[in-house]
Scaffold this motif. Structure first.
Motif, PDB file in Angstrom:
ATOM      1  N   ALA A  14       0.850  -1.202   0.000  1.00  0.00           N
ATOM      2  CA  ALA A  14       0.000   0.000   0.000  1.00  0.00           C
ATOM      3  C   ALA A  14       0.879   1.243   0.000  1.00  0.00           C
ATOM      4  O   ALA A  14       1.149   1.829   1.062  1.00  0.00           O
ATOM      5  N   PRO A  15       1.325   1.677  -1.180  1.00  0.00           N
ATOM      6  CA  PRO A  15       2.126   2.909  -1.242  1.00  0.00           C
ATOM      7  C   PRO A  15       1.388   4.108  -0.660  1.00  0.00           C
ATOM      8  O   PRO A  15       1.999   4.998  -0.075  1.00  0.00           O
ATOM      9  N   ASP A  16       0.056   4.114  -0.812  1.00  0.00           N
ATOM     10  CA  ASP A  16      -0.756   5.197  -0.255  1.00  0.00           C
ATOM     11  C   ASP A  16      -1.846   4.588   0.621  1.00  0.00           C
ATOM     12  O   ASP A  16      -2.944   4.282   0.146  1.00  0.00           O
ATOM     13  N   PRO A  17      -1.578   4.366   1.919  1.00  0.00           N
ATOM     14  CA  PRO A  17      -2.573   3.728   2.788  1.00  0.00           C
ATOM     15  C   PRO A  17      -3.919   4.445   2.799  1.00  0.00           C
ATOM     16  O   PRO A  17      -4.965   3.797   2.917  1.00  0.00           O
ATOM     17  N   ALA A  18      -3.908   5.751   2.649  1.00  0.00           N
ATOM     18  CA  ALA A  18      -5.150   6.516   2.705  1.00  0.00           C
ATOM     19  C   ALA A  18      -6.059   6.241   1.511  1.00  0.00           C
ATOM     20  O   ALA A  18      -7.225   6.642   1.508  1.00  0.00           O
ATOM     21  N   ALA A  19      -5.555   5.552   0.485  1.00  0.00           N
ATOM     22  CA  ALA A  19      -6.358   5.255  -0.701  1.00  0.00           C
ATOM     23  C   ALA A  19      -6.974   3.857  -0.653  1.00  0.00           C
ATOM     24  O   ALA A  19      -7.714   3.483  -1.559  1.00  0.00           O
ATOM     25  N   VAL A  20      -6.693   3.081   0.390  1.00  0.00           N
ATOM     26  CA  VAL A  20      -7.181   1.700   0.477  1.00  0.00           C
ATOM     27  C   VAL A  20      -8.638   1.682   0.939  1.00  0.00           C
ATOM     28  O   VAL A  20      -9.009   2.340   1.915  1.00  0.00           O
ATOM     29  N   SER A  40      -0.844 -12.994  11.142  1.00  0.00           N
ATOM     30  CA  SER A  40       0.481 -13.479  10.747  1.00  0.00           C
ATOM     31  C   SER A  40       1.133 -12.590   9.701  1.00  0.00           C
ATOM     32  O   SER A  40       2.308 -12.787   9.358  1.00  0.00           O
ATOM     33  N   GLY A  41       0.398 -11.616   9.175  1.00  0.00           N
ATOM     34  CA  GLY A  41       0.936 -10.710   8.168  1.00  0.00           C
ATOM     35  C   GLY A  41       1.697  -9.545   8.771  1.00  0.00           C
ATOM     36  O   GLY A  41       1.835  -9.430   9.999  1.00  0.00           O
ATOM     37  N   PRO A  42       2.166  -8.622   7.939  1.00  0.00           N
ATOM     38  CA  PRO A  42       3.052  -7.552   8.401  1.00  0.00           C
ATOM     39  C   PRO A  42       2.331  -6.342   8.988  1.00  0.00           C
ATOM     40  O   PRO A  42       2.976  -5.517   9.646  1.00  0.00           O
ATOM     41  N   LEU A  43       1.031  -6.204   8.788  1.00  0.00           N
ATOM     42  CA  LEU A  43       0.340  -4.980   9.193  1.00  0.00           C
ATOM     43  C   LEU A  43       0.140  -4.932  10.702  1.00  0.00           C
ATOM     44  O   LEU A  43      -0.463  -5.841  11.296  1.00  0.00           O
ATOM     45  N   LYS A  44       0.625  -3.864  11.324  1.00  0.00           N
ATOM     46  CA  LYS A  44       0.496  -3.695  12.775  1.00  0.00           C
ATOM     47  C   LYS A  44      -0.194  -2.393  13.155  1.00  0.00           C
ATOM     48  O   LYS A  44      -0.659  -2.251  14.284  1.00  0.00           O
ATOM     49  N   ASP A  45      -0.269  -1.447  12.243  1.00  0.00           N
ATOM     50  CA  ASP A  45      -0.832  -0.132  12.541  1.00  0.00           C
ATOM     51  C   ASP A  45      -1.898   0.200  11.493  1.00  0.00           C
ATOM     52  O   ASP A  45      -1.600   0.358  10.310  1.00  0.00           O
ATOM     53  N   PHE A  46      -3.152   0.296  11.954  1.00  0.00           N
ATOM     54  CA  PHE A  46      -4.261   0.585  11.042  1.00  0.00           C
ATOM     55  C   PHE A  46      -4.532   2.086  10.907  1.00  0.00           C
ATOM     56  O   PHE A  46      -5.378   2.492  10.122  1.00  0.00           O
ATOM     57  N   GLY A  47      -3.817   2.879  11.667  1.00  0.00           N
ATOM     58  CA  GLY A  47      -4.068   4.314  11.692  1.00  0.00           C
ATOM     59  C   GLY A  47      -3.996   5.004  10.345  1.00  0.00           C
ATOM     60  O   GLY A  47      -4.842   5.843  10.028  1.00  0.00           O
ATOM     61  N   PRO A  48      -2.993   4.692   9.494  1.00  0.00           N
ATOM     62  CA  PRO A  48      -2.886   5.403   8.210  1.00  0.00           C
ATOM     63  C   PRO A  48      -3.997   5.086   7.213  1.00  0.00           C
ATOM     64  O   PRO A  48      -4.161   5.801   6.220  1.00  0.00           O
ATOM     65  N   VAL A  63      -8.800  -7.379  18.100  1.00  0.00           N
ATOM     66  CA  VAL A  63      -9.980  -6.613  18.492  1.00  0.00           C
ATOM     67  C   VAL A  63      -9.649  -5.483  19.473  1.00  0.00           C
ATOM     68  O   VAL A  63     -10.338  -4.456  19.504  1.00  0.00           O
ATOM     69  N   GLY A  64      -8.605  -5.655  20.265  1.00  0.00           N
ATOM     70  CA  GLY A  64      -8.240  -4.618  21.223  1.00  0.00           C
ATOM     71  C   GLY A  64      -7.208  -3.627  20.718  1.00  0.00           C
ATOM     72  O   GLY A  64      -6.768  -2.752  21.483  1.00  0.00           O
ATOM     73  N   ASP A  65      -6.844  -3.712  19.448  1.00  0.00           N
ATOM     74  CA  ASP A  65      -5.818  -2.830  18.879  1.00  0.00           C
ATOM     75  C   ASP A  65      -6.330  -1.387  18.862  1.00  0.00           C
ATOM     76  O   ASP A  65      -7.328  -1.082  18.213  1.00  0.00           O
ATOM     77  N   PRO A  66      -5.669  -0.463  19.581  1.00  0.00           N
ATOM     78  CA  PRO A  66      -6.166   0.916  19.642  1.00  0.00           C
ATOM     79  C   PRO A  66      -6.084   1.649  18.309  1.00  0.00           C
ATOM     80  O   PRO A  66      -6.760   2.659  18.121  1.00  0.00           O
ATOM     81  N   THR A  67      -5.269   1.154  17.359  1.00  0.00           N
ATOM     82  CA  THR A  67      -5.186   1.813  16.054  1.00  0.00           C
ATOM     83  C   THR A  67      -6.324   1.388  15.128  1.00  0.00           C
ATOM     84  O   THR A  67      -6.510   1.991  14.063  1.00  0.00           O
TER      85      THR A  67
END
Length: 312
Positions: free
Chosen positions: A38-44, A52-60, A78-82
């Protein structure tokens, strides 16, 4: 304009899921731009996610309409604050069928006493080890979600009397449904074979402890394909050592892979399987993901939306 979908799962799954997701979306009239970066997360628009994947921060991902989990369990996210986007857990025909087959197979294994014959090929003719019929072997199911209800109904179809328990009132054909503290106690007291298929939340963590194990009939079997921390391991081991519990067949554990030194591996009354009771099948999972994307694009409610307050 194409619907922009990010595949944020295990790298090994990308080449398997990519063609299946494209095909399932195309069958619903959806044109998608699917990528594992995702070169531009805001466009997803949608995130297909596995812990098990690489994504850890949903904020962007500020425009994402939903996070669509490839896993049935969501306790690791479910408890991820991002995570502020709607979260949908995986419920599909492949998961239901896989779990039903695994549960039915192990219930029948214990009901028929197959271990007695398979593990003792010693020349002794044990013709007195005749099991009762299914109608004389009560089975309990803790958890009446999609997987628990399907497994319970399959067992009921074979003639087992099935009592099911959930934290809130539910109904399922062929299952005697109970809820609340009194319902839990009654379900445990009845079950010669107890199957755990609850989600893991703060309310269910350690649910099967010494006090509740003591409610099961003497020699009862515990089968856990749900979540490892539903059981207090030390309490179960103690009950097994005393013969209070006849056997435990366990597919899930607090630590996975189960450490080689863990006492479950060597215990004569424990069967360990390596979290295989119901794996996500890419073909059916892709259909479930595509259906939720189609619903989101049509402005319809998502399927299997997670209630953050309840944890599943």
């Amino acid at each position: 304009m194409s619907v922009r979908v990010l595949f944020a799962g295990d790298d090994r799954d990308w080449p398997v899921y990519a063609p299946l997701l494209r095909s399932a979306c195309a069958a619903r009239g959806l044109e998608i731009a699917l990528s594992d970066t995702a070169p531009d997360p805001a466009a997803v628009d949608y995130i297909v996610y596995a812990p098990s994947g690489p994504l850890k921060d949903f904020g962007p991902f500020t425009a994402a309409k939903a996070v669509l989990s490839l896993w049935a369990g969501v306790e690791r996210i479910v408890g991820d604050p991002t995570l502020t986007q709607p979260l949908c857990r995986m419920v599909d025909s492949g998961l239901r069928q896989g779990m039903t087959e695994w549960v039915t197979g192990h219930v029948l294994r214990h009901h028929l006493g197959l271990d007695t014959h398979i593990l003792h090929q010693d020349g002794i003719w044990r013709d007195k080890a005749v099991p009762p019929l299914a109608g004389e072997r009560p089975v309990g199911i803790l958890g009446l979600g999609a997987l628990g209800a399907a497994a319970g109904q399959a067992l009921a179809g074979l003639g087992f009397p099935v009592t099911g328990w959930s934290r809130t009132p539910k109904s399922a054909a062929q299952i005697d449904c109970r809820h609340g503290a009194d319902g839990l106690a009654e379900t445990l007291r009845r079950a010669q074979i107890m199957v755990l298929l609850l989600p893991l939340t703060e309310d269910t963590r350690g649910l099967l402890n010494a006090e509740r194990l003591a409610l099961l009939p003497e020699g009862a079997v515990v089968i856990n394909p749900g979540r490892g921390p539903l059981i207090v391991d030390a309490d179960l081991l103690d009950a097994l050592d005393r013969g209070r519990i006849g056997h435990a067949t366990l597919d899930v554990f607090a630590t996975e892979p189960l450490p080689p030194e863990h006492p479950y591996w060597a215990h004569p009354r424990v069967t360990v399987t390596p979290h295989i009771a119901s794996a996500t099948r890419p073909q059916t999972a892709a259909e479930a993901i595509a259906e939720n994307i189609a619903r989101g694009e049509a402005g319809r409610p998502f399927l299997h939306l997670v209630d953050r307050a309840r944890g599943y």
